[in-house]
Design a protein around this motif. Structure first.
Motif, PDB file in Angstrom:
ATOM      1  N   SER A 186      11.145   6.962  -5.966  1.00  0.00           N
ATOM      2  CA  SER A 186      10.368   8.185  -6.142  1.00  0.00           C
ATOM      3  C   SER A 186      10.521   8.672  -7.568  1.00  0.00           C
ATOM      4  O   SER A 186      11.304   8.153  -8.340  1.00  0.00           O
ATOM      5  CB  SER A 186      10.858   9.265  -5.176  1.00  0.00           C
ATOM      6  N   GLY A 187       9.745   9.713  -7.887  1.00  0.00           N
ATOM      7  CA  GLY A 187       9.876  10.332  -9.198  1.00  0.00           C
ATOM      8  C   GLY A 187       9.530   9.382 -10.303  1.00  0.00           C
ATOM      9  O   GLY A 187       8.449   8.813 -10.331  1.00  0.00           O
ATOM     10  N   GLU A 188      10.439   9.195 -11.237  1.00  0.00           N
ATOM     11  CA  GLU A 188      10.097   8.473 -12.465  1.00  0.00           C
ATOM     12  C   GLU A 188       9.958   6.969 -12.248  1.00  0.00           C
ATOM     13  O   GLU A 188       9.761   6.219 -13.189  1.00  0.00           O
ATOM     14  CB  GLU A 188      11.104   8.769 -13.570  1.00  0.00           C
ATOM     15  N   VAL A 189      10.081   6.537 -11.010  1.00  0.00           N
ATOM     16  CA  VAL A 189       9.787   5.140 -10.713  1.00  0.00           C
ATOM     17  C   VAL A 189       8.353   4.810 -11.112  1.00  0.00           C
ATOM     18  O   VAL A 189       8.068   3.738 -11.620  1.00  0.00           O
ATOM     19  CB  VAL A 189       9.995   4.866  -9.205  1.00  0.00           C
ATOM     20  N   TYR A 190       7.466   5.799 -10.921  1.00  0.00           N
ATOM     21  CA  TYR A 190       6.045   5.558 -11.184  1.00  0.00           C
ATOM     22  C   TYR A 190       5.676   5.902 -12.621  1.00  0.00           C
ATOM     23  O   TYR A 190       6.326   6.725 -13.264  1.00  0.00           O
ATOM     24  CB  TYR A 190       5.192   6.380 -10.216  1.00  0.00           C
ATOM     25  N   LEU A 191       4.605   5.282 -13.065  1.00  0.00           N
ATOM     26  CA  LEU A 191       4.093   5.557 -14.404  1.00  0.00           C
ATOM     27  C   LEU A 191       3.336   6.880 -14.415  1.00  0.00           C
ATOM     28  O   LEU A 191       2.734   7.260 -13.413  1.00  0.00           O
ATOM     29  CB  LEU A 191       3.114   4.448 -14.818  1.00  0.00           C
ATOM     30  N   PRO A 192       3.344   7.574 -15.545  1.00  0.00           N
ATOM     31  CA  PRO A 192       2.494   8.761 -15.647  1.00  0.00           C
ATOM     32  C   PRO A 192       1.026   8.361 -15.410  1.00  0.00           C
ATOM     33  O   PRO A 192       0.615   7.270 -15.799  1.00  0.00           O
ATOM     34  CB  PRO A 192       2.695   9.221 -17.104  1.00  0.00           C
ATOM     35  N   ASP A 193       0.255   9.261 -14.779  1.00  0.00           N
ATOM     36  CA  ASP A 193      -1.138   8.936 -14.446  1.00  0.00           C
ATOM     37  C   ASP A 193      -1.987   8.620 -15.668  1.00  0.00           C
ATOM     38  O   ASP A 193      -2.972   7.895 -15.582  1.00  0.00           O
ATOM     39  CB  ASP A 193      -1.792  10.107 -13.688  1.00  0.00           C
ATOM     40  N   SER A 194      -1.597   9.174 -16.817  1.00  0.00           N
ATOM     41  CA  SER A 194      -2.400   8.995 -18.030  1.00  0.00           C
ATOM     42  C   SER A 194      -2.272   7.590 -18.634  1.00  0.00           C
ATOM     43  O   SER A 194      -3.076   7.207 -19.482  1.00  0.00           O
ATOM     44  CB  SER A 194      -1.970  10.028 -19.076  1.00  0.00           C
ATOM     45  N   VAL A 195      -1.275   6.836 -18.211  1.00  0.00           N
ATOM     46  CA  VAL A 195      -1.053   5.521 -18.835  1.00  0.00           C
ATOM     47  C   VAL A 195      -2.150   4.535 -18.444  1.00  0.00           C
ATOM     48  O   VAL A 195      -2.447   4.357 -17.266  1.00  0.00           O
ATOM     49  CB  VAL A 195       0.332   4.953 -18.454  1.00  0.00           C
ATOM     50  N   LEU A 225       0.826  -1.217   0.000  1.00  0.00           N
ATOM     51  CA  LEU A 225       0.000   0.000   0.000  1.00  0.00           C
ATOM     52  C   LEU A 225       0.854   1.258   0.000  1.00  0.00           C
ATOM     53  O   LEU A 225       0.576   2.209  -0.726  1.00  0.00           O
ATOM     54  CB  LEU A 225      -0.918   0.021   1.226  1.00  0.00           C
ATOM     55  N   ARG A 226       1.891   1.258   0.811  1.00  0.00           N
ATOM     56  CA  ARG A 226       2.755   2.451   0.877  1.00  0.00           C
ATOM     57  C   ARG A 226       3.439   2.703  -0.462  1.00  0.00           C
ATOM     58  O   ARG A 226       3.495   3.822  -0.948  1.00  0.00           O
ATOM     59  CB  ARG A 226       3.806   2.301   1.989  1.00  0.00           C
ATOM     60  N   LEU A 227       3.958   1.630  -1.056  1.00  0.00           N
ATOM     61  CA  LEU A 227       4.624   1.788  -2.355  1.00  0.00           C
ATOM     62  C   LEU A 227       3.644   2.333  -3.399  1.00  0.00           C
ATOM     63  O   LEU A 227       3.963   3.264  -4.143  1.00  0.00           O
ATOM     64  CB  LEU A 227       5.198   0.443  -2.823  1.00  0.00           C
ATOM     65  N   CYS A 228       2.439   1.754  -3.416  1.00  0.00           N
ATOM     66  CA  CYS A 228       1.463   2.127  -4.448  1.00  0.00           C
ATOM     67  C   CYS A 228       0.889   3.527  -4.230  1.00  0.00           C
ATOM     68  O   CYS A 228       0.324   4.110  -5.164  1.00  0.00           O
ATOM     69  CB  CYS A 228       0.330   1.107  -4.509  1.00  0.00           C
ATOM     70  N   SER A 229       1.020   4.066  -3.029  1.00  0.00           N
ATOM     71  CA  SER A 229       0.460   5.400  -2.772  1.00  0.00           C
ATOM     72  C   SER A 229       1.194   6.467  -3.578  1.00  0.00           C
ATOM     73  O   SER A 229       0.689   7.565  -3.765  1.00  0.00           O
ATOM     74  CB  SER A 229       0.500   5.717  -1.278  1.00  0.00           C
ATOM     75  N   GLY A 230       2.385   6.134  -4.088  1.00  0.00           N
ATOM     76  CA  GLY A 230       3.154   7.122  -4.843  1.00  0.00           C
ATOM     77  C   GLY A 230       2.748   7.250  -6.305  1.00  0.00           C
ATOM     78  O   GLY A 230       3.114   8.218  -6.967  1.00  0.00           O
ATOM     79  N   GLY A 231       2.015   6.279  -6.818  1.00  0.00           N
ATOM     80  CA  GLY A 231       1.642   6.320  -8.229  1.00  0.00           C
ATOM     81  C   GLY A 231       1.430   4.925  -8.775  1.00  0.00           C
ATOM     82  O   GLY A 231       1.570   3.938  -8.054  1.00  0.00           O
ATOM     83  N   ALA A 232       1.118   4.860 -10.066  1.00  0.00           N
ATOM     84  CA  ALA A 232       0.794   3.579 -10.696  1.00  0.00           C
ATOM     85  C   ALA A 232       2.057   2.770 -10.994  1.00  0.00           C
ATOM     86  O   ALA A 232       3.092   3.316 -11.397  1.00  0.00           O
ATOM     87  CB  ALA A 232       0.019   3.819 -11.988  1.00  0.00           C
ATOM     88  N   LEU A 233       1.962   1.473 -10.776  1.00  0.00           N
ATOM     89  CA  LEU A 233       3.046   0.519 -11.054  1.00  0.00           C
ATOM     90  C   LEU A 233       2.427  -0.799 -11.508  1.00  0.00           C
ATOM     91  O   LEU A 233       1.283  -1.098 -11.172  1.00  0.00           O
ATOM     92  CB  LEU A 233       3.871   0.243  -9.782  1.00  0.00           C
ATOM     93  N   SER A 234       3.209  -1.590 -12.214  1.00  0.00           N
ATOM     94  CA  SER A 234       2.751  -2.932 -12.579  1.00  0.00           C
ATOM     95  C   SER A 234       3.006  -3.905 -11.428  1.00  0.00           C
ATOM     96  O   SER A 234       3.814  -3.634 -10.528  1.00  0.00           O
ATOM     97  CB  SER A 234       3.498  -3.413 -13.823  1.00  0.00           C
ATOM     98  N   ILE A 235       2.333  -5.042 -11.483  1.00  0.00           N
ATOM     99  CA  ILE A 235       2.573  -6.124 -10.512  1.00  0.00           C
ATOM    100  C   ILE A 235       4.061  -6.482 -10.481  1.00  0.00           C
ATOM    101  O   ILE A 235       4.665  -6.645  -9.421  1.00  0.00           O
ATOM    102  CB  ILE A 235       1.767  -7.389 -10.914  1.00  0.00           C
TER     103      ILE A 235
END
Ligand code: GDP
Ligand code: MG
Lengths: 120, 201
Positions: free
Chosen positions: B6-15, A55-65
Motif C-alpha cells: 500500500s501507499g508508496e508501493v504505487y507510482l504517482p498517478d502523474s507518472v 487485477l486486485r494489485l493493480c486496483s491500488g495504482g500504477a505499477l510496472s510489469i
C-alpha cells in the motif's frame, strides 16, 4: 570444409518467442518497465486466480510489469501473459516508453538529470 | 514486505514515462547494493526466462540444443519528476547471461558497469558486449578499500576506455555516491558525440 561458424548473436532467441509471452500490439513482448493501470471498474469475468490477483494489485495504482511480477511472486513471462489478457478485456491498460533508434530526446534526459541532482 | 502493498508501493498517478538503466558487473561487485541504495522502494526480485539455442559444441552437422534458464533479477525504482520514473535493473554481467541483458537493454538509456578495483578484468566482458550493441555505459569503480586506487589515467588505460566514457569511483552503499555515478552516465548521454546527428532522420 566446415560450415562458417554461427555468430553468438544469431544463436540467441528472445525469451518471449519460446515461452509464449504474449506480444504487445507493437509485436514486442511487454517491457518489464511497461506501466500498468486499471482501466475501468467493471465486473470481473473469471479468467483464473492469477488474473484476479493481478487485477486486485493493480486496483491500488500504477505499477510496472516487473513490480507486479515481484509483488505476486510470478515469473515475468507469466505476468506479461496475464496482463495482456486483461488488456484484451479492457480492464488494464499499458503504457510503454518507446523511442526510435536515436534514443530518448534531450528533454527527457535533462529531466532525468535534474531529478538525479536532487538526490545528491 | 506484506502481501498487500500500500501507499508508496504505487507510482504517482502523474507518472507517464519509465526509463531504465542496467547495473551490470561480476558477482559480488555491489550491483544489488547499488540498486537498493538509490531505490525509493525496498528492492524487488523477479525471474526472467532466458532461452538460448546454441550449436552443440563443434557439431559438424549444425545440430542445436535449446536450454531454458530462469535468472533472478533485482531491481529498484526512483521517481525523478512528476512524469518520469527510473527503473534500475541489476543483472549478472557474464556472457552466459547475454540474452537476458540484451533483452533488458532494449529501450534502456544505458548501463552502469560496476568494477572492483582488485579484479577489474572481470568487467571487461560486459564492456565489450555493450560496445558491440551500441549501448552507452559509464564505469563505476567500487572502492572496497582492499587495494589502493590507482591513478585515474592508469585506470582509463587499463579499461581501454574510449574518450568521454565516464569513469567514477563509487561506494554502492552511499546515496550521494550512487546518485553521482548515475548523473555521470546521464551527463554523458547528453553530450553530443562526434558524428552523431542531432536531428532525427
Ligand atoms: N566496502 C564496500 N562494500 C560493498 C560495496 N558495495 C557492496 N558491498 C558489499 O559487497 C557485498 C556484495 O554486494 P552485492 O550488492 O550483493 O553484490 P552483487 O552480487 O553485485 O549484487 C555485500 O556484502 C555488500 O555489502 C561498496 O561500495 N563498498
Ligand atoms: Mg546481487
Amino acid at each position: 570444409m566446415s560450415p562458417p561458424r554461427r555468430r553468438d548473436r544469431e544463436a540467441l532467441v528472445r525469451p518471449y518467442l519460446i515461452t509464449g509471452g504474449r506480444a504487445h500490439p507493437s509485436g514486442r513482448a511487454l517491457d518489464l518497465t511497461a506501466l500498468v493501470r486499471t482501466e475501468r471498474d467493471t465486473g470481473y469475468v473469471e479468467l483464473g486466480p492469477e488474473h484476479g490477483r493481478v487485477l486486485r494489485l493493480c486496483s491500488g495504482g500504477a505499477l510496472s510489469i516487473a513490480e507486479i511480477a515481484a509483488h505476486l511472486e510470478l515469473p515475468a513471462s507469466v505476468t506479461r501473459v496475464i496482463v495482456s489478457d486483461l488488456v484484451d478485456q479492457g480492464r488494464l491498460s499499458t503504457l510503454s516508453t518507446e523511442w526510435d533508434r536515436h534514443g530518448p530526446d534531450r528533454e527527457l534526459l535533462q529531466e532525468v538529470l535534474d531529478g538525479l541532482r536532487t538526490l545528491r | 514486505m506484506g502481501l498487500e502493498p500500500s501507499g508508496e508501493v504505487y507510482l504517482p498517478d502523474s507518472v507517464s514515462t519509465a526509463v531504465k538503466v542496467l547495473v551490470l558487473g561480476p558477482f559480488a561487485v555491489g550491483k544489488s547494493t547499488f540498486v537498493g541504495t538509490l531505490s525509493e522502494i525496498p528492492p524487488l526480485h523477479t525471474e526472467e526466462t532466458m532461452t538460448r539455442t546454441g550449436a552443440v559444441a563443434d557439431d559438424p552437422h549444425g545440430i542445436t540444443e535449446k536450454t531454458t534458464t530462469t535468472v533472478a533479477l533485482d531491481f529498484g525504482r526512483r521517481t525523478l519528476s512528476d512524469r518520469v520514473v527510473l527503473y534500475m535493473f541489476g543483472t549478472p554481467g557474464q556472457r552466459r547471461f547475454l540474452s537476458l541483458w540484451e533483452d533488458l537493454a532494449h529501450g534502456s538509456l544505458g548501463a552502469l558497469v560496476l568494477a572492483d578495483v582488485a579484479r577489474i578484468e572481470e568487467s571487461f566482458d560486459v564492456m565489450s558486449v555493450l560496445e558491440d550493441r551500441g549501448l552507452p555505459y559509464a564505469v563505476a569503480i567500487n572502492d572496497f578499500s582492499s587495494v589502493e586506487m590507482p591513478p585515474r589515467e592508469e585506470l582509463r588505460e587499463a579499461f581501454d576506455l574510449l574518450p568521454g566514457v565516464p569513469l567514477v569511483s563509487c561506494d554502492a552503499r552511499d546515496r550521494q555516491s550512487t546518485a553521482q555515478a548515475m548523473i555521470s552516465l546521464v551527463e554523458y548521454l547528453l553530450t553530443p558525440s562526434p558524428g552523431q546527428s542531432q536531428e532525427s532522420a
